[in-house]
Design an enzyme around this catalytic site. Sequence first.
Site, PDB file in Angstrom:
ATOM      1  N   HIS A 109       0.844  -1.199   0.000  1.00 46.13           N
ATOM      2  CA  HIS A 109       0.000   0.000   0.000  1.00 46.13           C
ATOM      3  C   HIS A 109       0.877   1.246   0.000  1.00 46.13           C
ATOM      4  O   HIS A 109       1.748   1.386   0.851  1.00 46.13           O
ATOM      5  CB  HIS A 109      -0.894   0.024   1.254  1.00 46.13           C
ATOM      6  CG  HIS A 109      -2.065  -0.894   1.151  1.00 46.13           C
ATOM      7  ND1 HIS A 109      -3.221  -0.708   1.876  1.00 46.13           N
ATOM      8  CD2 HIS A 109      -2.279  -1.987   0.385  1.00 46.13           C
ATOM      9  CE1 HIS A 109      -4.081  -1.671   1.560  1.00 46.13           C
ATOM     10  NE2 HIS A 109      -3.529  -2.459   0.675  1.00 46.13           N
ATOM     11  N   TYR A 113      -9.426   5.217   7.262  1.00 43.90           N
ATOM     12  CA  TYR A 113      -9.695   5.501   8.679  1.00 43.90           C
ATOM     13  C   TYR A 113     -10.747   6.604   8.714  1.00 43.90           C
ATOM     14  O   TYR A 113     -10.476   7.720   8.255  1.00 43.90           O
ATOM     15  CB  TYR A 113      -8.436   6.018   9.379  1.00 43.90           C
ATOM     16  CG  TYR A 113      -7.368   4.979   9.636  1.00 43.90           C
ATOM     17  CD1 TYR A 113      -6.448   4.632   8.664  1.00 43.90           C
ATOM     18  CD2 TYR A 113      -7.270   4.360  10.880  1.00 43.90           C
ATOM     19  CE1 TYR A 113      -5.463   3.681   8.908  1.00 43.90           C
ATOM     20  CE2 TYR A 113      -6.289   3.409  11.136  1.00 43.90           C
ATOM     21  CZ  TYR A 113      -5.387   3.076  10.142  1.00 43.90           C
ATOM     22  OH  TYR A 113      -4.417   2.143  10.384  1.00 43.90           O
ATOM     23  N   PRO A 117      -5.097  -0.420  18.891  1.00 47.02           N
ATOM     24  CA  PRO A 117      -4.800  -0.880  17.532  1.00 47.02           C
ATOM     25  C   PRO A 117      -4.771   0.205  16.463  1.00 47.02           C
ATOM     26  O   PRO A 117      -4.228  -0.034  15.376  1.00 47.02           O
ATOM     27  CB  PRO A 117      -5.923  -1.887  17.249  1.00 47.02           C
ATOM     28  CG  PRO A 117      -7.011  -1.546  18.203  1.00 47.02           C
ATOM     29  CD  PRO A 117      -6.359  -0.969  19.410  1.00 47.02           C
ATOM     30  N   LYS A 139       0.151  -0.967  15.240  1.00 44.83           N
ATOM     31  CA  LYS A 139       1.546  -1.043  15.681  1.00 44.83           C
ATOM     32  C   LYS A 139       1.904  -2.266  16.527  1.00 44.83           C
ATOM     33  O   LYS A 139       3.093  -2.551  16.713  1.00 44.83           O
ATOM     34  CB  LYS A 139       1.895   0.220  16.499  1.00 44.83           C
ATOM     35  CG  LYS A 139       1.924   1.482  15.672  1.00 44.83           C
ATOM     36  CD  LYS A 139       3.004   1.401  14.626  1.00 44.83           C
ATOM     37  CE  LYS A 139       3.072   2.601  13.726  1.00 44.83           C
ATOM     38  NZ  LYS A 139       3.755   2.341  12.465  1.00 44.83           N
ATOM     39  N   TYR A 192       3.881   6.063  10.519  1.00 45.15           N
ATOM     40  CA  TYR A 192       3.036   4.960  10.069  1.00 45.15           C
ATOM     41  C   TYR A 192       3.867   3.895   9.356  1.00 45.15           C
ATOM     42  O   TYR A 192       3.709   2.690   9.604  1.00 45.15           O
ATOM     43  CB  TYR A 192       1.898   5.474   9.164  1.00 45.15           C
ATOM     44  CG  TYR A 192       0.743   4.502   9.088  1.00 45.15           C
ATOM     45  CD1 TYR A 192       0.894   3.280   8.439  1.00 45.15           C
ATOM     46  CD2 TYR A 192      -0.486   4.768   9.672  1.00 45.15           C
ATOM     47  CE1 TYR A 192      -0.141   2.352   8.378  1.00 45.15           C
ATOM     48  CE2 TYR A 192      -1.524   3.851   9.626  1.00 45.15           C
ATOM     49  CZ  TYR A 192      -1.340   2.644   8.978  1.00 45.15           C
ATOM     50  OH  TYR A 192      -2.355   1.734   8.927  1.00 45.15           O
TER      51      TYR A 192
HETATM   52  P1  FAD Z   1       1.034 -12.659  21.050  1.00 44.04           P
HETATM   53  O1  FAD Z   1       0.762 -12.573  19.601  1.00 44.04           O
HETATM   54  O2  FAD Z   1      -0.088 -12.504  22.005  1.00 44.04           O
HETATM   55  O3  FAD Z   1       1.737 -14.050  21.296  1.00 44.04           O
HETATM   56  C1  FAD Z   1       1.926 -14.575  22.580  1.00 44.04           C
HETATM   57  C2  FAD Z   1       1.908 -16.085  22.483  1.00 44.04           C
HETATM   58  O4  FAD Z   1       2.194 -16.617  23.764  1.00 44.04           O
HETATM   59  C3  FAD Z   1       0.536 -16.610  22.099  1.00 44.04           C
HETATM   60  O5  FAD Z   1       0.675 -17.541  21.051  1.00 44.04           O
HETATM   61  C4  FAD Z   1       0.003 -17.254  23.374  1.00 44.04           C
HETATM   62  O6  FAD Z   1      -0.843 -18.347  23.110  1.00 44.04           O
HETATM   63  C5  FAD Z   1       1.297 -17.669  24.047  1.00 44.04           C
HETATM   64  N1  FAD Z   1       1.206 -17.785  25.496  1.00 44.04           N
HETATM   65  C6  FAD Z   1       0.553 -16.991  26.373  1.00 44.04           C
HETATM   66  N2  FAD Z   1       0.718 -17.416  27.622  1.00 44.04           N
HETATM   67  C7  FAD Z   1       1.511 -18.526  27.556  1.00 44.04           C
HETATM   68  C8  FAD Z   1       2.022 -19.413  28.521  1.00 44.04           C
HETATM   69  N3  FAD Z   1       1.759 -19.236  29.801  1.00 44.04           N
HETATM   70  N4  FAD Z   1       2.770 -20.437  28.097  1.00 44.04           N
HETATM   71  C9  FAD Z   1       3.049 -20.613  26.785  1.00 44.04           C
HETATM   72  N5  FAD Z   1       2.581 -19.793  25.814  1.00 44.04           N
HETATM   73  C10 FAD Z   1       1.823 -18.760  26.190  1.00 44.04           C
HETATM   74  N6  FAD Z   1      -2.721  -5.137  16.644  1.00 44.04           N
HETATM   75  C11 FAD Z   1      -2.882  -4.396  15.580  1.00 44.04           C
HETATM   76  O7  FAD Z   1      -1.916  -3.707  15.213  1.00 44.04           O
HETATM   77  N7  FAD Z   1      -4.071  -4.394  14.879  1.00 44.04           N
HETATM   78  C12 FAD Z   1      -5.128  -5.183  15.258  1.00 44.04           C
HETATM   79  O8  FAD Z   1      -6.164  -5.193  14.619  1.00 44.04           O
HETATM   80  C13 FAD Z   1      -4.988  -5.976  16.396  1.00 44.04           C
HETATM   81  N8  FAD Z   1      -6.001  -6.764  16.821  1.00 44.04           N
HETATM   82  C14 FAD Z   1      -5.824  -7.510  17.961  1.00 44.04           C
HETATM   83  C15 FAD Z   1      -6.868  -8.305  18.431  1.00 44.04           C
HETATM   84  C16 FAD Z   1      -6.727  -9.038  19.607  1.00 44.04           C
HETATM   85  C17 FAD Z   1      -7.874  -9.884  20.119  1.00 44.04           C
HETATM   86  C18 FAD Z   1      -5.502  -8.980  20.320  1.00 44.04           C
HETATM   87  C19 FAD Z   1      -5.331  -9.759  21.618  1.00 44.04           C
HETATM   88  C20 FAD Z   1      -4.456  -8.200  19.820  1.00 44.04           C
HETATM   89  C21 FAD Z   1      -4.605  -7.457  18.653  1.00 44.04           C
HETATM   90  N9  FAD Z   1      -3.574  -6.662  18.141  1.00 44.04           N
HETATM   91  C22 FAD Z   1      -3.741  -5.921  17.065  1.00 44.04           C
HETATM   92  C23 FAD Z   1      -2.269  -6.614  18.751  1.00 44.04           C
HETATM   93  C24 FAD Z   1      -1.272  -7.542  18.071  1.00 44.04           C
HETATM   94  O9  FAD Z   1      -1.934  -8.654  17.542  1.00 44.04           O
HETATM   95  C25 FAD Z   1      -0.260  -7.902  19.141  1.00 44.04           C
HETATM   96  O10 FAD Z   1       0.416  -6.707  19.500  1.00 44.04           O
HETATM   97  C26 FAD Z   1       0.748  -8.962  18.727  1.00 44.04           C
HETATM   98  O11 FAD Z   1       0.102 -10.209  18.608  1.00 44.04           O
HETATM   99  C27 FAD Z   1       1.877  -9.050  19.763  1.00 44.04           C
HETATM  100  O12 FAD Z   1       2.694 -10.145  19.504  1.00 44.04           O
HETATM  101  P2  FAD Z   1       3.349 -10.959  20.691  1.00 44.04           P
HETATM  102  O13 FAD Z   1       4.165 -12.024  20.036  1.00 44.04           O
HETATM  103  O14 FAD Z   1       3.986 -10.049  21.647  1.00 44.04           O
HETATM  104  O15 FAD Z   1       2.134 -11.596  21.498  1.00 44.04           O
HETATM  105  C1  DHB Z   2      -5.741  -3.258  10.515  1.00 42.14           C
HETATM  106  C2  DHB Z   2      -5.735  -3.137  11.877  1.00 42.14           C
HETATM  107  C3  DHB Z   2      -5.416  -1.921  12.423  1.00 42.14           C
HETATM  108  O1  DHB Z   2      -5.384  -1.783  13.752  1.00 42.14           O
HETATM  109  C4  DHB Z   2      -5.123  -0.827  11.636  1.00 42.14           C
HETATM  110  O2  DHB Z   2      -4.826   0.353  12.217  1.00 42.14           O
HETATM  111  C5  DHB Z   2      -5.110  -0.968  10.285  1.00 42.14           C
HETATM  112  C6  DHB Z   2      -5.436  -2.202   9.709  1.00 42.14           C
HETATM  113  C7  DHB Z   2      -6.085  -4.568   9.918  1.00 42.14           C
HETATM  114  O3  DHB Z   2      -6.349  -5.497  10.682  1.00 42.14           O
HETATM  115  O4  DHB Z   2      -6.112  -4.683   8.700  1.00 42.14           O
END
Ligand code: FAD
Ligand code: DHB
Length: 392
Positions: free
Chosen positions: A75, A198, A290, A294, A381
């Site tokens: 994009h 947005y 979200p 980021k 961004y």
């Molecule tokens: P995670 O992706 O949460 O990974 C952590 C992993 O650790 C998971 O697989 C979990 O199962 C595992 N885990 C947890 N506890 C334990 C344990 N005790 N033992 C072993 N394993 C364990 N960000 C955006 O930018 N846009 C979005 O639209 C967006 N939507 C989201 C929707 C939801 C429901 C959530 C929860 C988050 C969202 N986020 C979004 C945020 C983004 O997805 C996270 O910032 C990102 O996943 C962070 O990555 P991570 O690896 O730190 O954690």
């Molecule tokens: C998406 C999620 C976001 O939080 C955002 O700011 C832009 C796009 C997405 O899931 O596509």
Amino acid sequence: MSVDATEVAIVGAGPAGLVLSHLLAARGIDCVVLEQRSREYVEHRVRAGVLEEPSVSLLRSLGLAGRLDREGLAHRGIQLAFDGRRHRIDFVELTGRSITVYGQQEVVKDLIVASSAEIVFDAVGVMPCAIDTDRPSVQYRHGDESHELRCRIVAGCDGSYGVCGPLIPHRTTTEHTYPFAWLGILAEAAPTQDELVYARHDRGFALYSMRSPAITRLYLQVAPDEQLAGWSDDRIWTELSTRLPLDDGFVLNTGPIIDRGITALRSSVSTPMRHGNLLIAGDAAHIVPPTGAKGMNLAIADATVMAAVIDEALHQHRPERLVDYGPACLGRVWRTQHFSHRMTTMLHRFDDDPFRRELQRAELLNLTSSVPAATDLAEQYVGLPFPTLEPL
Ligand code: FAD
Ligand code: DHB
């Protein structure tokens, strides 16, 4: 009890843990990833969808971007909509860089399939032990068997509800909650735009995004305690078509909704990000709202710094280097918090306060009429450079 050993025990197979495992493998450091969920579950968990340019460059440099380059959607910019009109922010023109739309679960699938590290899925009762000694370990159960994984460093990449963060003594959390949540859907409907929209609307924020030429991803601002049961498909589509600035050039295709969920919005940063030989990355250390996409990118950025300090600690015999991990990450973490907070407060409906509404409009007008203001947004961004360790 079965006993195994590795150099780094990584808790969590999300973006932070999996990227870290690849970065360590590239440096010849042995690691094992312990994940509480099944492979099927983590590969289908629908979350974020935007990769910053530094994240894409990193995945390419690790040879992990084959499918991303084929299927990811490049994009050039985004659109900001207010008062019923859309305005483009052209990232390529303003910064020379772009973003890639590619689902987080696709990134996770690619990282798992290419992994040379052992990933133990369905690990139950994962618990790091003796983290303030030089012989830490992680205990867990798998099937009927108890396991002890001995290691030199534990990487806590286990998300916001994990077990690793709370093991850090005297941890301080600075946080903010927002008076709303997001209802997100995936729909089998062809996107009609090739950029994200947005939209600020008096009924609340809406976001138009996509995952592929056949799948649209859409979000609506809802009340913080909103229940999915109150949102029929009809209500979702009606609300989206009210809030998005639909016109001749912007049609909202509808279709079967294949995934839906509600996510609360919050900001938080917990420090320190290390205690002894336990280091914490990604959502385990900080959460961003979200808006601005980021969370996944910040998790990847932490993993790059963590890999560098672990390399110095283990291979260059400088264990004191672990102290530099959190401080090296936190400047960029807070700048990203600021950006995500700004995007959130600029675009969401808070209350009926007319003063706040006019300030939001003024900020949007500024961004869409001033090149320096738009450039500032565009630079953040597309992604600030990843942090680097200060040389010794
Ligand atoms: P995670 O992706 O949460 O990974 C952590 C992993 O650790 C998971 O697989 C979990 O199962 C595992 N885990 C947890 N506890 C334990 C344990 N005790 N033992 C072993 N394993 C364990 N960000 C955006 O930018 N846009 C979005 O639209 C967006 N939507 C989201 C929707 C939801 C429901 C959530 C929860 C988050 C969202 N986020 C979004 C945020 C983004 O997805 C996270 O910032 C990102 O996943 C962070 O990555 P991570 O690896 O730190 O954690
Ligand atoms: C998406 C999620 C976001 O939080 C955002 O700011 C832009 C796009 C997405 O899931 O596509």
